[in-house]
Design a protein around this motif. Structure first.
Motif, short mmCIF file in Angstrom:
data_model
loop_
_atom_site.label_atom_id
_atom_site.label_comp_id
_atom_site.label_asym_id
_atom_site.label_seq_id
_atom_site.Cartn_x
_atom_site.Cartn_y
_atom_site.Cartn_z
N PRO A 1 19.90 2.41 50.70
CA PRO A 1 21.24 2.18 50.18
C PRO A 1 22.30 2.84 51.05
O PRO A 1 22.03 3.75 51.83
CB PRO A 1 21.18 2.83 48.79
CG PRO A 1 20.19 3.94 48.96
CD PRO A 1 19.16 3.42 49.92
N GLU A 2 23.49 2.37 50.90
CA GLU A 2 24.64 2.98 51.57
C GLU A 2 25.67 3.33 50.50
O GLU A 2 25.52 3.00 49.33
CB GLU A 2 25.24 2.01 52.59
CG GLU A 2 24.29 1.67 53.74
CD GLU A 2 24.91 0.72 54.73
OE1 GLU A 2 26.06 0.29 54.48
OE2 GLU A 2 24.25 0.40 55.74
N GLY A 3 26.71 4.02 50.90
CA GLY A 3 27.78 4.34 49.96
C GLY A 3 27.77 5.79 49.53
O GLY A 3 26.81 6.54 49.75
N ASP A 4 28.86 6.15 48.91
CA ASP A 4 29.09 7.53 48.49
C ASP A 4 28.30 7.83 47.22
O ASP A 4 28.35 7.09 46.24
CB ASP A 4 30.59 7.73 48.24
CG ASP A 4 30.91 9.16 47.82
OD1 ASP A 4 30.13 10.06 48.17
OD2 ASP A 4 31.94 9.36 47.15
N ILE A 5 27.54 8.93 47.23
CA ILE A 5 26.75 9.33 46.06
C ILE A 5 27.21 10.68 45.53
O ILE A 5 26.53 11.31 44.71
CB ILE A 5 25.25 9.38 46.45
CG1 ILE A 5 24.37 9.38 45.20
CG2 ILE A 5 24.95 10.58 47.35
CD1 ILE A 5 22.89 9.33 45.48
N SER A 6 28.38 11.15 45.99
CA SER A 6 28.81 12.51 45.67
C SER A 6 29.03 12.74 44.18
O SER A 6 28.79 13.85 43.69
CB SER A 6 30.08 12.85 46.45
OG SER A 6 31.12 11.93 46.16
N ARG A 7 29.48 11.72 43.44
CA ARG A 7 29.75 11.94 42.02
C ARG A 7 28.49 12.28 41.23
O ARG A 7 28.46 13.32 40.53
CB ARG A 7 30.46 10.72 41.42
CG ARG A 7 30.90 10.94 39.97
CD ARG A 7 31.74 9.80 39.46
NE ARG A 7 30.99 8.54 39.46
CZ ARG A 7 31.49 7.38 39.04
NH1 ARG A 7 32.76 7.32 38.62
NH2 ARG A 7 30.76 6.28 39.06
N PRO A 8 27.44 11.48 41.26
CA PRO A 8 26.23 11.88 40.53
C PRO A 8 25.59 13.15 41.08
O PRO A 8 25.01 13.93 40.31
CB PRO A 8 25.30 10.67 40.67
CG PRO A 8 25.84 9.87 41.79
CD PRO A 8 27.31 10.12 41.83
N VAL A 9 25.70 13.38 42.39
CA VAL A 9 25.15 14.61 42.95
C VAL A 9 25.91 15.82 42.42
O VAL A 9 25.31 16.84 42.05
CB VAL A 9 25.17 14.58 44.50
CG1 VAL A 9 24.77 15.94 45.07
CG2 VAL A 9 24.25 13.49 45.02
N ALA A 10 27.23 15.73 42.39
CA ALA A 10 28.04 16.84 41.89
C ALA A 10 27.69 17.18 40.45
O ALA A 10 27.60 18.37 40.07
CB ALA A 10 29.53 16.50 42.00
N LYS A 11 27.44 16.17 39.63
CA LYS A 11 27.08 16.39 38.24
C LYS A 11 25.73 17.11 38.14
O LYS A 11 25.56 18.05 37.34
CB LYS A 11 27.03 15.06 37.50
CG LYS A 11 26.74 15.18 36.02
CD LYS A 11 26.74 13.80 35.37
CE LYS A 11 26.39 13.88 33.89
NZ LYS A 11 26.36 12.54 33.25
N ALA A 12 24.77 16.68 38.95
CA ALA A 12 23.44 17.29 38.92
C ALA A 12 23.48 18.72 39.45
O ALA A 12 22.84 19.63 38.90
CB ALA A 12 22.46 16.45 39.74
N VAL A 13 24.25 18.95 40.52
CA VAL A 13 24.36 20.29 41.08
C VAL A 13 25.02 21.23 40.08
O VAL A 13 24.60 22.39 39.92
CB VAL A 13 25.14 20.27 42.41
CG1 VAL A 13 25.47 21.68 42.87
CG2 VAL A 13 24.35 19.53 43.48
N ALA A 14 26.02 20.74 39.37
CA ALA A 14 26.69 21.57 38.37
C ALA A 14 25.72 21.97 37.26
O ALA A 14 25.76 23.11 36.77
CB ALA A 14 27.88 20.81 37.78
N ALA A 15 24.84 21.06 36.86
CA ALA A 15 23.86 21.37 35.83
C ALA A 15 22.88 22.45 36.30
O ALA A 15 22.52 23.35 35.53
CB ALA A 15 23.10 20.11 35.44
N VAL A 16 22.48 22.37 37.56
CA VAL A 16 21.57 23.38 38.11
C VAL A 16 22.28 24.72 38.21
O VAL A 16 21.74 25.78 37.87
CB VAL A 16 21.02 22.93 39.48
CG1 VAL A 16 20.26 24.06 40.15
CG2 VAL A 16 20.13 21.70 39.31
N ARG A 17 23.52 24.70 38.68
CA ARG A 17 24.28 25.95 38.82
C ARG A 17 24.48 26.62 37.46
O ARG A 17 24.42 27.85 37.35
CB ARG A 17 25.65 25.65 39.43
CG ARG A 17 25.66 25.49 40.94
CD ARG A 17 27.07 25.16 41.37
NE ARG A 17 27.24 25.14 42.80
CZ ARG A 17 28.32 24.69 43.41
NH1 ARG A 17 29.34 24.20 42.69
NH2 ARG A 17 28.42 24.70 44.73
N SER A 18 24.72 25.83 36.42
CA SER A 18 25.01 26.40 35.11
C SER A 18 23.80 27.12 34.52
O SER A 18 23.94 27.96 33.63
CB SER A 18 25.46 25.30 34.14
OG SER A 18 24.38 24.42 33.84
#
Length: 698
Positions: free
Chosen positions: A501-518
């Protein structure tokens, strides 16, 4: 007459070396999240898990042009590569007395209930292809001189459809599939722990977008958490079952599976009340199931108290030496605990007796250098005094030797060699064992092509909730091969995995990273070790083979409180490399609550004893008896027939669990295929649109 098998053959079937991994390709791009640069790899499909089921899916998809990678926490370190029983099995067809009727085989696979009838038929009809393709890859399944596959009887199998190439059958399966995966050039990312599924879209448009994973080697100033991204429109969950869920377990250490990750993504799971427990050596030493010939040679079983005094405890349960010895033998093909077999002095009374000994603080052993001691007041053990089915089997096997170890050496010398590899000589010393958790029969709810309720996510092997209440021994291996093939076919037919795939994936990644950080909180008093000890003790003590309505309800409430505390306070890490384990234990706590929630729901709605567990109740209809009298504390409810026709479905909403029941999918045995009518659906790909699940809400 005993045929002496050369040591070189025994070594080859016991010391199975796995292939060396190929160099991993680089992560060519990065995804930037709040100043962090996460290595990112784009591909058509990510398969989570390097066991037999996951590798089968990878190989089948790659052969059909798919762009596929495998990620593994520990390549060749999972259940199918490291665990097993006396004889791991595949179910296939052969002559009329050995199950060549696929519909009859399907009925046997689903006989315990709570299993989709079409799934059982798929597993049956696909078994011949699964076996033949493994043989083509080099799996040395045994044959007679005319090419027929050698068979034997296993648990929940009254026909004898099982075959085996020894205790390392599943490891040999992983080996030949791994060699094929490497030959095909499939990248395998080792020491890569999947943490969270990436999702995008809302409602009916929500779909998987890849996987957030942890790789300790990727820790850097730009990536302090050691995270990486695998961007992909399809993900196959094939990481096995939640083996770490129980303290008393025969799973290899570190088997977490992906059920927690699926729950966090809102994926529906089914039948997670159902599991298997049986006698085995525990993972503190060398974990292995003591089914098959280990007990069919009828060793002496005894316990030892803290003073070292031996106790011939089975003599308190069975009325005669013949009855006791015959039921020890039957544990070979009636291996899992089953509540109904505690009645009428049957084989699961052995499990209950062993459970009671360990609960009383005594250690239990089997001694292959002694025949069983007699039941008090009865005749001594003799091969001439056994039940008809037992004596016929041993006579046909030529197992008339005086001692259990000699019978074992004749019937299955590999069983002795296997323990020797782990510095345990059962030919010289007694073997300590207990009743342990062995398999999760439930898991991700899937359709006839292995699709979950989240578009783009598939599940195969023990990760998939396809097995129902009971299943013939070894059919889980077959199911993983059959559905691994079907998942590969279905993804290839969809065309979704042919290109990265191509394209920006930052939004779902940011959500997942925030969950791990929390989850990280250096001030939290919760550690991964504390959560582990709490979860495992609760599950083993309240949700093992013996349950009561009160203890399950209390355990459910305690599990909910633990998860509330984790969400509120997080967990502490002593070092960055612990991140993967901390996330896994947070997810295992969620799995524990899910299982207890479903089990409490089942019991509260009148659910009775079935499969793995006896639901003990003073008002229960069934009362196990022993030679010394009724076992009143273990009176249990019997199963309601209507519960066999349905499955409990659970979904995590983020705030709690939604529970529902659904009827098993049916299979009409009277419907017959017709070539000219049905061929167009194959030619046009119409078969791949059948049985699709509707997306879960949210």
């Amino acid at each position: 007459m005993t045929t002496e098998i050369p040591q070189s053959i025994l070594d080859a079937l016991t010391d199975v070396e796995m292939p060396r991994l190929a160099p991993e390709p680089p992560f060519p791009v990065t995804t930037e999240i709040d100043g962090q640069r996460l290595p990112t790899y784009r591909c058509g499909c990510v398969i989570v898990g390097s066991g037999a089921a996951g590798l089968r899916a990878a190989v089948e998809l790659k052969r059909r042009g798919g762009d596929v990678v495998v990620v593994s926490q520990s390549a060749w370190g999972g259940t199918s590569a490291c665990s097993g029983s006396d004889k791991q099995t595949l179910h296939t067809a052969n002559t009329s007395d050995r199950g060549d009727d696929y519909k009859a085989m399907a009925r046997a696979i689903r006989a315990g209930g709570a299993m989709d009838e079409d799934t059982a038929y798929i597993e049956a009809v696909g078994s011949g292809r699964a076996m033949a393709s493994l043989q083509y890859l080099g799996l040395p399944l045994p044959q007679d001189e005319l090419g027929g596959t050698l068979r034997y009887q296993t648990d929940h199998d009254e026909v004898g459809r099982a075959t085996s190439c020894g205790p390392r059958t599943s490891r040999l399966m992983v080996k030949v599939l791994a060699e094929e995966a490497l030959r095909l050039g499939i990248p395998i990312f080792n020491q890569t722990t999947g943490l969270r599924l990436l999702t995008d879209g809302k409602g009916a448009e929500r779909h998987v977008a890849g996987l957030l994973a942890f790789r300790g080697r990727d820790c850097s100033a730009d990536n302090p958490l050691g995270l990486c991204v695998l961007q992909s429109p399809t993900v196959v969950l094939a990481a096995g079952g939640p083996g770490e869920l129980y303290r008393d377990s025969v799973f290899p250490n570190g088997c977490f599976g992906s059920l927690g990750m699926a729950l966090e993504a809102g994926i529906e799971v089914a039948n997670i009340t159902e599991a298997q427990f049986g006698i085995s050596t525990r993972r503190e030493g060398f974990p292995w199931n003591l089914s098959g010939t280990y007990v069919q040679v009828i060793p002496h079983i005894y316990s030892v108290d803290d003073t070292g005094a031996e106790r011939h405890f089975l003599g308190d349960y069975y009325r005669t030496t013949q009855e006791m010895a015959s039921n020890i033998f039957r544990k070979g093909y009636q291996w899992p605990f089953h509540a109904t077999r505690t009645l009428n002095f049957e084989s699961s009374l052995v499990d209950l007796a062993i459970f009671r000994e360990t609960q009383a603080g005594r250690r239990v052993f089997m001694d292959f250098n002694r025949n069983p001691l007699p039941v008090p007041g009865d005749l001594p053990f003799s091969l001439a005094r056994l039940d008809g089915d037992v004596s016929t089997y041993l006579r046909n096997a030529g197992a008339g030797q005086d001692l259990p170890i000699d019978r074992l050496r004749h019937m299955n010398p590999l069983a002795i060699e296997l323990y020797r590899r782990y510095k345990v000589d059962i030919a010289a010393d007694p073997l300590e064992f207990s009743v342990n958790n062995q398999h999760m029969n439930g898991g991700v709810k899937v359709d006839i092509w292995g699709q979950s309720s989240l578009p783009g996510v598939y599940a195969v092997g023990e990760a998939a909730g396809t097995h129902g209440v009971t299943r013939p021994g070894g059919s889980a291996l077959n199911a993983g091969q059959v559905f691994g093939t079907r998942v590969g076919e279905h993804i290839a037919a969809s065309g979704s995995a042919h290109n990265a795939p191509e394209g920006d994936i930052s939004r779902p990644v940011a959500k997942a990273v925030a969950a791990v950080r929390s989850l990280r909180n250096k001030d939290s008093t919760l550690t991964q070790h504390a959560v582990r000890d709490t979860v495992q003790a609760r599950m083993s003590d309240t949700a093992g083979i013996i349950c009561t309505p009160e203890t399950v309800a209390g355990a459910r409430a305690d599990a909910a409180r633990l998860n509330t505390e984790i969400r509120a306070r997080g967990m502490t890490l002593s070092r960055p490399s612990e991140l993967g384990r901390v996330v896994q234990w947070q997810q295992m706590a969620l799995v524990s609550e899910a299982v207890l929630t479903a089990l409490d729901h089942y019991i509260a709605n009148g659910g009775g004893s079935r499969g793995a567990r006896a639901i003990c109740d003073a008002a229960g209809e069934a009362l196990p008896e022993a030679r010394l009298g009724p076992l009143a504390a273990y009176r249990f409810r019997t199963e309601k027939p209507e519960h066999q026709a349905e499955q409990i479905v659970v979904r995590w909403t983020g705030d709690g669990f939604d529970l529902a029941t659904r009827p098993n999918r049916s299979f009409d045995e009277d419907v017959k295929a017709f070539f000219e009518r049905d061929w167009p659906a194959w030619l046009t790909g119409g078969i791949y649109t059948a049985g699709a699940q509707k997306p879960a809400k949210g």
